[in-house]
Scaffold this active site. Structure first.
Site, mmCIF file in Angstrom:
data_model
loop_
_atom_site.group_PDB
_atom_site.id
_atom_site.type_symbol
_atom_site.label_atom_id
_atom_site.label_comp_id
_atom_site.label_asym_id
_atom_site.label_seq_id
_atom_site.Cartn_x
_atom_site.Cartn_y
_atom_site.Cartn_z
ATOM 1 N N TYR A 1 -73.699 51.905 -0.355
ATOM 2 C CA TYR A 1 -74.857 52.660 0.077
ATOM 3 C C TYR A 1 -75.662 52.812 -1.365
ATOM 4 O O TYR A 1 -75.373 53.156 -2.301
ATOM 5 C CB TYR A 1 -74.306 54.065 0.466
ATOM 6 C CG TYR A 1 -73.753 53.902 1.823
ATOM 7 C CD1 TYR A 1 -74.312 53.467 2.963
ATOM 8 C CD2 TYR A 1 -72.420 54.326 1.907
ATOM 9 C CE1 TYR A 1 -73.734 53.691 4.216
ATOM 10 C CE2 TYR A 1 -71.839 54.521 3.259
ATOM 11 C CZ TYR A 1 -72.593 53.911 4.331
ATOM 12 O OH TYR A 1 -71.908 53.936 5.520
ATOM 13 N N LYS B 1 -50.056 78.173 -2.464
ATOM 14 C CA LYS B 1 -51.129 78.448 -1.732
ATOM 15 C C LYS B 1 -51.998 77.025 -1.988
ATOM 16 O O LYS B 1 -51.455 76.147 -2.570
ATOM 17 C CB LYS B 1 -51.919 79.375 -2.421
ATOM 18 C CG LYS B 1 -52.414 79.437 -3.756
ATOM 19 C CD LYS B 1 -53.018 80.309 -4.654
ATOM 20 C CE LYS B 1 -53.309 79.955 -6.121
ATOM 21 N NZ LYS B 1 -53.906 81.035 -6.704
#
Ligand code: PLP
Length: 384
Positions: free
Chosen positions: A276, A34
């Site tokens: 940043y 999955k």
């Protein structure tokens, strides 16, 4: 090259072998693929698993099952999650084996099967304490009888799922033992009603390591096959581990290695800041390496200023915020690192502590989430 995920298929095979050795040759292995095989690439992983003796696969979404069929996978594919009615046509088309938790869904499935003139193989799912999908333990026999009566469903398996099998806490071990015993009773009741429960299975990774009584006919270890222990095997108190029958250490090596490159090296001066938010300031003149990987590739932004990258044989700390597509490391005043050098973000062979598990720890998550989140734009490069 920009960020890429090396998938070490040889290690994946070794991990399967080590599970096989642990559970014995007579039990089957269902490989959960999955979420694109926890980010490793479902089709490649499935094909490799077949060569290593896996007998079936587990998916969560019908689309995942369809993709495996399109890729040529012919073995049974179990659908671990409860699907919606609008997905049933594709379940039939892809010949998936859904889990059935209740009579209502069994009837809906049967109607679709009859219309398509096909038989659907199903596994009965029993909730023994996970509290999610599955029928009540006491209703299992009745649901099995109900499935048996429906003309177009075939009961080929009976399953449960364990909530705390990866924990070495005394209460959790007790809880798991109770789940296993409730499951055993339910399966026995089905047999006593002269119904064949099919393949009986319960064990996820934690139970493969810690709970031999949960192994039954087949196991479903996911994270363990991708190279991570779902619990702290080596730090658990030995007395607790000894209380578990046949406890043995099991080898499992990280399959995914996330790499990128140093794409630029530049000098910055004492007092200058990086990235940043200006969260990091150079204490002295230094060299900064820019690495082409960011949070959009799946490197958690929470690892900013807290993780190291391996370049050559040395670790270099991430400095400043990880941005969407790039991050920076402090190379120091003098360095042997050269522009275009390869940088390992995690999972290098021979560097045990520099894996998705340690990265998960410092970012408050689990290795599952780290590998699942390595995004689509990161090419998977398969190594045999
Ligand atoms: C995901 C899943 C597994 C595998 O769990 P791991 O913790 O990765 O071993 C097993 N069974 C079911 C039903 C699952 O959904």
């Amino acid at each position: 090259m920009r960020a890429k995920a090396i998938i070490h298929l040889d290690r994946f095979k070794e991990n399967i072998n080590s599970v096989k050795t642990r559970i014995g040759q007579n039990r089957q292995i269902c490989v959960p693929v999955k979420a694109d095989a926890y980010g490793h690439g479902a089709l490649q992983i499935a094909k490799t698993a077949l060569t290593a003796g896996a007998s079936c696969f587990g998916v969560a979404a019908v689309q995942e099952g369809l993709a495996l069929r399109k890729g040529g996978i012919k073995t049974p594919i179990l659908l671990f999650s409860q699907p919606c009615p609008d997905e049933i046509k594709d379940i039939i088309k892809a010949d998936l084996t859904p889990f059935v938790s209740d009579a209502e869904f069994a009837v809906i499935l049967n109607e679709y099967a009859a219309k398509a003139n096909k038989k659907i193989s199903v596994h009965l799912k029993i909730d023994t304490g996970m509290g999610r999908i599955g029928c009540d333990t006491k209703d299992a026999k009745e649901l099995a009888a109900h499935i048996k009566k429906l003309s177009d469903l075939i009961l080929t398996g009976t399953a449960t799922h364990l909530a705390v099998s990866d924990s070495t806490n005394v209460n959790d071990i007790e809880y798991t033992k109770n789940q296993i015993s409730r499951f055993t009773k339910a399966v026995n009741a089905i047999r006593a009603a002269k119904i064949d429960p099919g393949i009986v299975h319960a064990a996820n990774s934690g139970a493969v390591i810690l709970h031999p009584n949960a192994w039954f006919d087949m196991v479903r270890p996911g994270i363990l096959l991708y190279g991570y222990k779902s619990f702290e095997e080596y730090t658990a108190p030995v007395a607790q581990l000894k209380s578990l029958s046949k406890f043995k250490k099991i080898i499992s090596e990280p399959v995914m290695e996330l790499q990128s490159s140093v794409v630029l090296i530049k000098k910055i001066k004492e007092g200058e800041t990086v990235s940043y938010g200006r969260t990091w300031t150079a204490e002295k003149d230094t060299l900064i390496g820019v690495i082409s990987v960011g949070y959009a590739d799946g490197l958690p932004r929470l690892a900013s200023n807290r993780w190291q990258v391996l370049i050559g044989k040395e670790y270099y700390p991430l400095v400043g915020r990880i941005s969407m597509d790039q991050c920076c490391v402090n190379l120091g005043k003098k360095t042997n690192v050269k522009r275009w050098d390869e940088a390992v973000i995690f999972g290098s062979p021979d560097h045990d502590d520099h894996d998705a598990s340690s990265l998960a720890k410092i970012t408050g998550t689990i290795p599952y989430e780290i590998t699942c989140n390595i995004s689509k734009r990161v090419p998977r490069v398969y190594k045999r």
